[in-house]
Write an enzyme that holds these catalytic residues in place. Structure first.
Site, PDB file in Angstrom:
ATOM      1  N   ASP A 126       0.015 103.030 -30.099  1.00  0.00           N
ATOM      2  CA  ASP A 126      -0.647 102.268 -29.040  1.00  0.00           C
ATOM      3  C   ASP A 126       0.374 101.352 -28.377  1.00  0.00           C
ATOM      4  O   ASP A 126       1.316 100.888 -29.008  1.00  0.00           O
ATOM      5  CB  ASP A 126      -1.809 101.442 -29.608  1.00  0.00           C
ATOM      6  CG  ASP A 126      -2.876 101.148 -28.559  1.00  0.00           C
ATOM      7  OD1 ASP A 126      -3.967 101.755 -28.626  1.00  0.00           O
ATOM      8  OD2 ASP A 126      -2.609 100.318 -27.659  1.00  0.00           O
ATOM      9  N   VAL A 174       2.631 105.890 -24.188  1.00  0.00           N
ATOM     10  CA  VAL A 174       2.603 107.364 -24.220  1.00  0.00           C
ATOM     11  C   VAL A 174       3.258 108.004 -22.993  1.00  0.00           C
ATOM     12  O   VAL A 174       3.533 109.205 -22.996  1.00  0.00           O
ATOM     13  CB  VAL A 174       1.166 107.923 -24.381  1.00  0.00           C
ATOM     14  CG1 VAL A 174       0.569 107.553 -25.723  1.00  0.00           C
ATOM     15  CG2 VAL A 174       0.261 107.487 -23.226  1.00  0.00           C
ATOM     16  N   TYR A 223      -8.266 108.679 -11.841  1.00  0.00           N
ATOM     17  CA  TYR A 223      -8.712 109.015 -13.198  1.00  0.00           C
ATOM     18  C   TYR A 223      -9.263 110.452 -13.240  1.00  0.00           C
ATOM     19  O   TYR A 223      -8.973 111.218 -14.160  1.00  0.00           O
ATOM     20  CB  TYR A 223      -9.777 107.994 -13.602  1.00  0.00           C
ATOM     21  CG  TYR A 223     -10.310 108.100 -14.998  1.00  0.00           C
ATOM     22  CD1 TYR A 223      -9.545 107.710 -16.099  1.00  0.00           C
ATOM     23  CD2 TYR A 223     -11.613 108.536 -15.237  1.00  0.00           C
ATOM     24  CE1 TYR A 223     -10.062 107.772 -17.389  1.00  0.00           C
ATOM     25  CE2 TYR A 223     -12.132 108.600 -16.519  1.00  0.00           C
ATOM     26  CZ  TYR A 223     -11.355 108.218 -17.594  1.00  0.00           C
ATOM     27  OH  TYR A 223     -11.866 108.277 -18.873  1.00  0.00           O
ATOM     28  N   LYS A 270      -7.781 113.402 -15.500  1.00  0.00           N
ATOM     29  CA  LYS A 270      -8.600 114.057 -16.517  1.00  0.00           C
ATOM     30  C   LYS A 270      -8.772 115.549 -16.205  1.00  0.00           C
ATOM     31  O   LYS A 270      -8.926 116.365 -17.124  1.00  0.00           O
ATOM     32  CB  LYS A 270      -9.958 113.353 -16.635  1.00  0.00           C
ATOM     33  CG  LYS A 270      -9.862 111.941 -17.249  1.00  0.00           C
ATOM     34  CD  LYS A 270      -9.193 111.946 -18.614  1.00  0.00           C
ATOM     35  CE  LYS A 270      -9.527 110.717 -19.450  1.00  0.00           C
ATOM     36  NZ  LYS A 270      -8.733 110.674 -20.709  1.00  0.00           N
TER      37      LYS A 270
END
Ligand SMILES: NC(=O)c1ccc[n+]([C@@H]2O[C@H](COP(=O)([O-])OP(=O)(O)OC[C@H]3O[C@@H](n4cnc5c(N)ncnc54)[C@H](O)[C@@H]3O)[C@@H](O)[C@H]2O)c1
Length: 256
Positions: A42, A69, A161, A165
């Site tokens: 994280d 990430v 987003y 996705k």
């Protein structure tokens, strides 16, 4: 005598990105309870360290890696933490996420890039790090990505987003096709859960009602309920499942 856990991840190492809180934390807990050694990754160093410490106090095997990430070197570092004592790297969950909502005419290119970086680039880097290691080790592993109804169906006020996705769904399917020959499975979960990410929607009276009306089961899930789907995809009960998007969203999205 304790009942054997129906899904056994003993001897396996599992990486969970975005593992400090919310769905990622619940997934990490469920994997650890099934016997896995878990690497929590994280960007929030304090929270991820505290989460891993709490898991260890509860008798589980967990380590924390503070990493973004979207950072290639950091993701490789996280993967290295999953080798050795923790077990065979067999499960990798690309779950870390952020949102930067805005209507299209107001959205900045920076908000688009940031959300794409964390979700799309982050998932690519995690998928590649896991696939390389599983392939080299001959591990019949499970990689689980996290998408959203926004990626399946589109949404209003979050085109960044939805794009990210959607890219994750495409990577899930392509990954499944490419890695199936090595026995490596790639699936995605599309969740809906009461977490910090959905707090703004759930606490706004008008939005909260609108959202609930779209959920046939009429309530948000707790993160633990969503984690069960990850556990299924991580374990051998799903050995013949790949390239799928499993919606754990109270029925909000139904494919036609
Ligand atoms: N909660 C929902 O209803 C819902 C619905 C659809 C999809 N999702 C997806 O589920 C995943 C988990 O969401 P959540 O609801 O638990 O959110 P959350 O905000 O509670 O947790 C997200 C975690 O990701 C971490 N993170 C953010 N950016 C990162 C980065 N660059 N590198 C590493 N870690 C980073 C955060 O620090 C946080 O711990 C996300 O991918 C989200 O898009 C959630």
């Amino acid at each position: 005598m304790a009942e054997p856990h129906p899904i056994d991840l003993t001897g396996r190492a599992a990486v969970v990105t975005g593992g400090a809180q919310g769905i990622g934390r619940a997934v990490a807990d469920s994997f650890a309870a099934a016997g896995a050694g878990v690497v929590l990754v994280d960007v929030d160093e304090a929270r991820v360290t505290a989460a891993a410490e709490e898991m260890v106090r509860a008798g589980h095997t967990a380590v924390a890696v503070a990493a973004d990430v979207g950072d290639e070197a950091a993701v490789e570092r996280a993967a290295e933490a999953a080798t050795g004592d923790l077990g065979e790297l067999a499960v990798w969950v690309n779950n870390a996420g952020v949102t930067r909502p805005a209507m299209l005419h107001k959205m900045t290119a920076d908000d688009f890039d940031l959300v794409m970086r964390v979700h799309a680039r982050g998932t690519f880097l995690g998928l590649r790090a896991a696939a390389r290691r599983m392939r080299e080790a001959g591990t019949r592993g499970s990689i689980i990505n996290v998408t959203s109804s926004a990626g399946l169906n589109g949404t209003i006020g979050q085109i960044n987003y939805a794009a990210a996705k959607g890219a994750i769904i495409a990577m899930t399917k392509s990954g499944a096709r490419e890695l199936g020959r090595y026995g490596i499975r790639v699936n995605a979960v599309s969740p809906a859960a009461a977490t910090e990410m959905t707090e703004t929607i759930r606490s706004d009276e008008r939005f909260a009602q609108q959202y609930l009306e779209r959920i046939p089961l009429g309530r948000w899930a707790e993160a633990d309920e969503v984690a069960n789907a990850f556990l299924f995809l991580a374990g051998s009960s799903s050995d013949y499942v790949t390239g799928q998007v499993l919606c754990i969203d109270g029925g909000s999205y139904m494919a036609s």
